[in-house]
Design a protein around this motif. Structure first.
Motif, PDB file in Angstrom:
ATOM      1  N   ASN A 171      -5.020   4.310  -6.435  1.00  0.00           N
ATOM      2  CA  ASN A 171      -5.046   5.349  -5.406  1.00  0.00           C
ATOM      3  C   ASN A 171      -4.166   6.537  -5.784  1.00  0.00           C
ATOM      4  N   ALA A 230      -4.003  -1.806  -6.957  1.00  0.00           N
ATOM      5  CA  ALA A 230      -4.867  -0.934  -6.150  1.00  0.00           C
ATOM      6  C   ALA A 230      -4.101   0.293  -5.678  1.00  0.00           C
ATOM      7  N   THR A 231      -2.821   0.122  -5.387  1.00  0.00           N
ATOM      8  CA  THR A 231      -1.972   1.253  -4.987  1.00  0.00           C
ATOM      9  C   THR A 231      -1.859   2.258  -6.131  1.00  0.00           C
ATOM     10  N   SER A 241      -2.574  -5.926  -5.048  1.00  0.00           N
ATOM     11  CA  SER A 241      -2.363  -4.818  -4.115  1.00  0.00           C
ATOM     12  C   SER A 241      -1.574  -3.684  -4.753  1.00  0.00           C
ATOM     13  N   LYS A 286       0.863  -1.183   0.000  1.00  0.00           N
ATOM     14  CA  LYS A 286       0.000   0.000   0.000  1.00  0.00           C
ATOM     15  C   LYS A 286       0.896   1.228   0.000  1.00  0.00           C
ATOM     16  N   TYR A 318      -6.649  -2.479  -0.060  1.00  0.00           N
ATOM     17  CA  TYR A 318      -5.651  -2.909  -1.043  1.00  0.00           C
ATOM     18  C   TYR A 318      -5.510  -4.429  -1.141  1.00  0.00           C
TER      19      TYR A 318
END
Length: 379
Positions: A231, A227-228, A224, A165, A206
């Motif tokens: 963001n 997803a990072t 993950s 993350k 995440y």
């Protein structure tokens, strides 16, 4: 300054030249070498301190993690002990990598466990996002190239990070490289461990769906990381970029700057909820990422432009081109023979009979000069 590591000390600040706390008498040096300077983090299972290694001449900075669980539940405490031990084991298993903090020591002192690791000087990507705003496609591509190589190293060592993350990625100030930190949730896949259902761990925003069920695989780290990126591109929580009613990602609607279809395809494949539809290995992501738009693995996150060195030519003279030489020779010829025919208003030579022989001689000399200079330039 020396900071007392006794959790119950009322005045933990001490001068840096004392070995015992002036308030509680607690020993200030761990293993006779690590001196805490100030606290830099605290959680339910312990505290983190910036420290100095007094045993080395350069006195480099390091990080002390103190295991000090405040939770009272037996199961919670047991899990906390496991995670703290696990971070030390995983860092030791991984060995040295320039973008992973090095484990320096792991020991027990005064009935408390301590982990000492390399200090990474820089801001994490959550802080960078808050300070500088959303990233663009070039920065995301470079981030992926940089971090995927770190993940490749971890996966080769049979370690799944399980907590990727923005907060666990630090942009190191010295070389602008990205460093993956906090291996407390990392899991080894050696032996039968990969086939066993473990505890659901990681940050929910995440975490891949299969990891939420305690079945993390290598592709879970890829999810993950995707997803990072979402963001960092949208400056929104991944939860807010997913349409639960239609079961699909809608992060493209919230982009600060547009991205190419190629990058959208890559991120969406990294974020597939069904593991088999997702990229299975880091190599697969890298191949797609660099197939059309190869980007060097150097981070561009708030990176400052590097001035290019001036080019200096080694000769002290200016080399003339063939056209320049021909022009100068033509001017010399004009001075001797008079004005060219292209200028009829000028008076011609008064002796037209003698002119051809004079012209021939001059032409011959000029041809020699031309051959000399042009021949030299062409070699």
């Amino acid at each position: 300054m020396s900071y007392c590591l006794n959790p119950g000390c009322s005045k933990p600040e001490n001068p840096d030249d004392v070995k015992f706390c002036r308030t509680c008498g607690y020993k200030l040096l761990l293993k006779e070498r690590y001196r805490a300077i100030k606290p830099i983090g605290q959680g339910g299972f312990g505290k983190t301190f910036l420290a100095v290694d007094e045993d080395k001449p350069s006195k480099p900075r390091c990080v002390i993690k103190q295991f000090y669980p405040q939770a009272q539940g037996t199961n919670t405490l047991a899990k906390a002990v496991e995670l703290f031990n696990q971070e030390a084991v995983r860092l030791d298993e991984l060995g040295k990598h320039p973008q992973i903090p090095e484990l320096l020591a792991y020991f027990t002192q005064d009935d408390r466990q301590y982990l000492v690791q390399e200090f990474i000087d820089g801001q994490n990507l959550a802080q960078e996002l808050a300070q500088n705003g959303a990233l663009n496609e070039i920065q995301i591509r470079q981030l992926l190239n940089d971090l995927l190589s770190v993940l490749q190293f971890c996966h080769t060592k049979q370690v799944i990070h399980r907590d990727i993350k923005p907060e666990n990625i630090i942009l190191r100030g010295s070389d602008r490289k990205l460093v993956l930190v906090d291996f407390g949730a990392a899991k080894s896949t050696t032996g039968a461990a990969l086939n066993q259902t473990g505890t659901s761990i990681g940050s929910p925003e995440y975490v891949a769906p299969e990891q939420m069920r305690g079945r993390a695989v290598f592709a879970s780290d890829i999810y993950s990381l995707g997803a990072t990126c979402v963001n960092l591109l949208t400056a929104r929580s991944p939860f807010d970029s997913y349409d639960t009613n239609n079961d699909r990602w809608v992060w493209q609607q919230y982009l600060k700057t547009p991205v190419s279809n190629e990058l959208s395809h890559i991120l969406n494949k990294m974020l597939e909820s069904i593991p088999i539809r997702r990229y299975q290995t880091v190599d697969e992501v890298l191949n797609d990422l660099n197939q059309h738009s190869p980007v060097a693995a150097t981070p561009a996150i708030t990176a400052k432009p590097v001035p290019q060195p001036l080019t200096t030519s080694s000769p002290t003279f200016v080399t003339q081109s063939p056209s320049q030489v021909e022009k100068e020779l033509e001017e010399m010829k004009t001075q001797f023979l008079g004005t060219p025919k292209s200028q009829p208003n000028k008076i011609q030579s008064p002796n037209p009979i003698s002119q051809p022989s004079t012209k021939s001689k001059i032409d011959e000399e000029l041809e020699e000069l031309k051959a000399k200079y042009l021949g030299k330039n062409n070699t």
